[in-house]
Design a protein around this motif. Structure first.
Motif, PDB file in Angstrom:
ATOM      1  N   GLY A  85     -17.210  51.238  -3.403  1.00  0.00           N
ATOM      2  CA  GLY A  85     -18.252  51.746  -2.700  1.00  0.00           C
ATOM      3  C   GLY A  85     -19.396  50.893  -2.135  1.00  0.00           C
ATOM      4  N   GLU A  86     -19.721  49.735  -2.962  1.00  0.00           N
ATOM      5  CA  GLU A  86     -20.880  48.923  -2.480  1.00  0.00           C
ATOM      6  C   GLU A  86     -20.491  48.204  -1.280  1.00  0.00           C
ATOM      7  N   THR A  87     -21.528  47.678  -0.719  1.00  0.00           N
ATOM      8  CA  THR A  87     -21.587  46.868   0.630  1.00  0.00           C
ATOM      9  C   THR A  87     -21.481  45.230   0.091  1.00  0.00           C
ATOM     10  N   VAL A  88     -20.229  44.703   0.449  1.00  0.00           N
ATOM     11  CA  VAL A  88     -20.104  43.002   0.346  1.00  0.00           C
ATOM     12  C   VAL A  88     -20.604  42.655   1.668  1.00  0.00           C
ATOM     13  N   GLU A  89     -21.802  41.769   1.569  1.00  0.00           N
ATOM     14  CA  GLU A  89     -22.266  41.380   2.667  1.00  0.00           C
ATOM     15  C   GLU A  89     -21.377  40.301   3.441  1.00  0.00           C
ATOM     16  N   ALA A  90     -21.544  39.977   4.683  1.00  0.00           N
ATOM     17  CA  ALA A  90     -20.952  39.149   5.314  1.00  0.00           C
ATOM     18  C   ALA A  90     -21.228  37.617   4.768  1.00  0.00           C
ATOM     19  N   GLY A  91     -20.375  36.783   4.827  1.00  0.00           N
ATOM     20  CA  GLY A  91     -20.602  35.590   4.046  1.00  0.00           C
ATOM     21  C   GLY A  91     -20.425  35.373   2.794  1.00  0.00           C
ATOM     22  N   ASP A  92     -20.602  36.526   1.947  1.00  0.00           N
ATOM     23  CA  ASP A  92     -20.204  36.567   0.410  1.00  0.00           C
ATOM     24  C   ASP A  92     -18.718  36.070   0.244  1.00  0.00           C
ATOM     25  N   LYS A  93     -18.569  35.062  -0.922  1.00  0.00           N
ATOM     26  CA  LYS A  93     -17.273  34.923  -1.093  1.00  0.00           C
ATOM     27  C   LYS A  93     -16.335  35.979  -1.500  1.00  0.00           C
ATOM     28  N   ASP A  94     -16.655  37.139  -1.956  1.00  0.00           N
ATOM     29  CA  ASP A  94     -15.760  38.090  -2.177  1.00  0.00           C
ATOM     30  C   ASP A  94     -15.380  39.030  -0.943  1.00  0.00           C
ATOM     31  N   ASN A  95     -16.090  38.615   0.389  1.00  0.00           N
ATOM     32  CA  ASN A  95     -15.821  39.336   1.595  1.00  0.00           C
ATOM     33  C   ASN A  95     -14.538  38.446   2.281  1.00  0.00           C
ATOM     34  N   PRO A  96     -13.304  39.514   2.324  1.00  0.00           N
ATOM     35  CA  PRO A  96     -12.368  38.533   3.075  1.00  0.00           C
ATOM     36  C   PRO A  96     -12.075  38.544   4.512  1.00  0.00           C
ATOM     37  N   ASN A 115     -20.457  39.147  11.597  1.00  0.00           N
ATOM     38  CA  ASN A 115     -20.895  39.251  10.336  1.00  0.00           C
ATOM     39  C   ASN A 115     -20.608  40.757   9.849  1.00  0.00           C
ATOM     40  N   PRO A 116     -19.217  40.990   9.862  1.00  0.00           N
ATOM     41  CA  PRO A 116     -18.830  42.257   9.367  1.00  0.00           C
ATOM     42  C   PRO A 116     -19.175  42.228   7.855  1.00  0.00           C
ATOM     43  N   THR A 117     -19.415  43.544   7.140  1.00  0.00           N
ATOM     44  CA  THR A 117     -19.551  43.682   6.005  1.00  0.00           C
ATOM     45  C   THR A 117     -18.300  44.309   5.444  1.00  0.00           C
ATOM     46  N   TRP A 118     -18.011  44.202   4.272  1.00  0.00           N
ATOM     47  CA  TRP A 118     -16.846  44.884   3.560  1.00  0.00           C
ATOM     48  C   TRP A 118     -17.160  45.916   2.490  1.00  0.00           C
ATOM     49  N   THR A 119     -16.466  47.269   2.486  1.00  0.00           N
ATOM     50  CA  THR A 119     -16.770  48.225   1.269  1.00  0.00           C
ATOM     51  C   THR A 119     -15.619  48.246   0.699  1.00  0.00           C
ATOM     52  N   PRO A 120     -15.372  48.062  -0.558  1.00  0.00           N
ATOM     53  CA  PRO A 120     -14.176  48.102  -1.257  1.00  0.00           C
ATOM     54  C   PRO A 120     -13.944  49.451  -1.498  1.00  0.00           C
ATOM     55  N   PRO A 121     -12.722  49.959  -1.419  1.00  0.00           N
ATOM     56  CA  PRO A 121     -12.235  51.529  -1.828  1.00  0.00           C
ATOM     57  C   PRO A 121     -12.152  51.575  -3.265  1.00  0.00           C
ATOM     58  N   ASP A 122     -12.222  52.687  -3.580  1.00  0.00           N
ATOM     59  CA  ASP A 122     -12.089  53.130  -4.893  1.00  0.00           C
ATOM     60  C   ASP A 122     -10.600  53.425  -5.207  1.00  0.00           C
ATOM     61  N   SER A 123     -10.024  52.080  -5.788  1.00  0.00           N
ATOM     62  CA  SER A 123      -8.788  52.109  -6.151  1.00  0.00           C
ATOM     63  C   SER A 123      -8.644  51.222  -7.384  1.00  0.00           C
ATOM     64  N   PRO A 124      -7.436  51.434  -8.125  1.00  0.00           N
ATOM     65  CA  PRO A 124      -7.238  50.775  -9.395  1.00  0.00           C
ATOM     66  C   PRO A 124      -7.552  49.392  -9.203  1.00  0.00           C
ATOM     67  N   TRP A 125      -7.004  48.540  -8.134  1.00  0.00           N
ATOM     68  CA  TRP A 125      -7.094  47.189  -8.311  1.00  0.00           C
ATOM     69  C   TRP A 125      -8.387  46.734  -8.052  1.00  0.00           C
ATOM     70  N   VAL A 126      -9.410  47.449  -7.307  1.00  0.00           N
ATOM     71  CA  VAL A 126     -10.854  47.113  -7.348  1.00  0.00           C
ATOM     72  C   VAL A 126     -11.576  46.966  -8.581  1.00  0.00           C
ATOM     73  N   ALA A 127     -11.001  47.766  -9.566  1.00  0.00           N
ATOM     74  CA  ALA A 127     -11.906  47.781 -11.118  1.00  0.00           C
ATOM     75  C   ALA A 127     -11.470  46.383 -11.519  1.00  0.00           C
ATOM     76  N   LYS A 128     -10.168  45.787 -11.326  1.00  0.00           N
ATOM     77  CA  LYS A 128     -10.011  44.625 -12.115  1.00  0.00           C
ATOM     78  C   LYS A 128     -10.541  43.647 -11.465  1.00  0.00           C
ATOM     79  N   MET A 129     -11.452  43.655 -10.266  1.00  0.00           N
ATOM     80  CA  MET A 129     -11.902  42.383  -9.611  1.00  0.00           C
ATOM     81  C   MET A 129     -13.448  42.066 -10.129  1.00  0.00           C
ATOM     82  N   LYS A 130     -13.937  40.972 -10.060  1.00  0.00           N
ATOM     83  CA  LYS A 130     -15.184  40.655 -10.608  1.00  0.00           C
ATOM     84  C   LYS A 130     -16.239  40.733  -9.465  1.00  0.00           C
ATOM     85  N   ASN A 131     -17.380  41.011  -9.981  1.00  0.00           N
ATOM     86  CA  ASN A 131     -18.362  41.069  -9.050  1.00  0.00           C
ATOM     87  C   ASN A 131     -18.356  42.018  -7.912  1.00  0.00           C
TER      88      ASN A 131
END
Length: 425
Positions: A237-248, A217-233
């Motif tokens: 810096g936020e923690t994307v929980e395990a099982g979330d559809k946005d957690n790769p 159940n690893p979490t994912w923390t998106p980096p502060d990069s330009p491509w992240v700003a274009k992502m929805k939801n």
């Protein structure tokens, strides 16, 4: 740096986009049968060493990944004497490249990354000048291949020498062009997996790593990069929980040293293709199976029972430390003599490995000469144009060479067994 901090960096440094777009399905495997050549005495292994770092030239998306690692940035500043403004310029141009990659769906292309490396070289020369651009490329390639080595290592385990070397110990072997991962126990191949590999823009490194833990159940923390700003939801810096559809990352990840993971979450359509960003990608059923197998070869007890319990509670990240560290060898071999069959794989990262010299080295390591093979002309022609994989049957050397897959897990519903699952006639 604390263990928690290391895991924090790994959770976002390695997977730079939300999931991996599948590449075209190029199932182009051909087989040719050769008459048996005259027996030859067994030759010693080729002195060619696989202990070298990856010779992939840096791409801008790869550089974008490295620039999120504080130790890499510190090393660049110290060794290249770059200013803060130059670092910011590098982050800007590399971040813009990643954003363009996503906007153009460029990851869907079955490309070898040559254009990406050429564009990166030009951009780095414009940003830093020739001398520092070359120095940065060398440093980035070394770091991408070896990770952070500043703390040193007392490990005695090394990459195996010679082409198609077969382990005599317990280790994982990943052959990148073959899209294949093998698990050995005391020199015996116990399990094989078809895998997804890094896109040419985010190549899977080459070198020796090690697996020491399994993280559920690893979490994912998106980096502060330009491509992240274009992502929805998703917010940097936020923690994307395990099982979330946005957690790769899927339900399980196995760190194997910066900058790579072995992790799940891939669809079956991505296995055997470009599918990740510097990592070994598996489907969720594959990564569950691999976690159990890895635990068994490392003498780590009760993992199946713990895994079932851990995965039920997706909101809680759990870690199991392996009782025995398992080396992970990341190879790049496009010519493989495997149980009497000569496999020639596509040079997926354009490393210029399908050469006559490399072919002769592989054959000589197993007591063969190219001149002894009646269809040597066809073999040499195959080196020039491999769509996916070409196989030549060399009957007299059955059981010689690297072992055929064992209990091959292809990531599909129909799980193949052994080499027959890989070779289409």
């Amino acid at each position: 740096m604390t263990i928690i901090r290391r895991l924090f960096i790994l959770s976002w440094f390695l997977i730079l986009l939300t999931g991996c777009a599948p590449a075209p399905n190029n199932s182009n495997t051909t087989v040719s049968t050769l008459p048996s050549p005259s027996p030859s005495p067994t030759a010693s292994a080729s002195p060619t060493s696989t202990e070298t770092a990856s010779n992939n030239d840096v791409t801008l998306p790869l550089l974008d990944a490295l620039l999120t690692d504080e130790k890499f940035v510190a090393r660049v500043k110290q060794n290249l004497k770059l200013s803060e403004q130059q670092i910011e310029d590098l982050k800007r141009v590399s971040g813009e490249a990643v954003a363009r990659l996503r906007e153009n769906n460029a990851e869907d292309l079955d490309d070898n990354g040559t254009d990406a490396r050429t564009h990166a070289a030009e951009q780095l020369r414009t940003t830093l000048g020739d001398e520092k651009a070359r120095a940065l490329t060398t440093l980035a390639n070394e770091y991408w291949s070896k990770g952070d080595t500043s703390e040193g290592s007392t490990d005695t385990v090394q990459m195996l020498k010679g082409p198609n070397a077969v382990p005599t110990d317990t280790r994982v072997v990943v052959n990148i062009p073959a899209f294949r991962m093998d698990l050995f126990k005391d020199g015996s191949l116990v399990k094989s997996y078809k895998v997804g590999i890094g896109y040419p823009e985010f190549p899977l490194p080459q070198g020796l790593r090690k697996a020491q833990q399994i993280i559920f159940n690893p979490t994912w923390t998106p980096p502060d990069s330009p491509w992240v700003a274009k992502m929805k939801n998703v917010t940097p810096g936020e923690t994307v929980e395990a099982g979330d559809k946005d957690n790769p990352l899927g339900p399980i990840k196995i760190p194997i040293g910066l900058p790579s993971l072995i992790h799940g979450g891939k669809s079956p359509a991505r296995i055997g293709k470009f599918a990740s960003h510097g990592c070994v990608g598996l489907t969720t059923p594959q990564i569950k199976d691999f976690a159990v197998q890895l635990a068994q070869v490392s003498n780590t007890e009760q993992v199946p029972e713990k895994m079932a319990t851990y995965l039920e509670n997706k909101e809680k990240t759990q870690t199991i430390k392996l009782k025995q560290t398992v080396p992970v060898e990341l190879r790049y071999e496009t010519i493989v003599l495997e149980d009497g069959k000569l496999h020639i794989y596509k040079d997926v990262y354009a490393q210029d490995t399908n050469t006559e010299a490399n072919l002769r080295s592989v054959l000589e390591a197993h007591g063969l000469k190219l001149e002894d093979l009646p269809q040597r002309t066809e073999i040499l022609n195959a080196l020039k144009d491999v769509k996916k994989e070409t196989v030549f049957d060399i009957g007299s050397v059955a059981q010689k060479g690297y072992p055929a897959p064992v209990d091959l897990n292809t990531g599909t519903a129909d799980k193949g067994r052994g080499s027959k699952a890989r070779i289409k006639t």
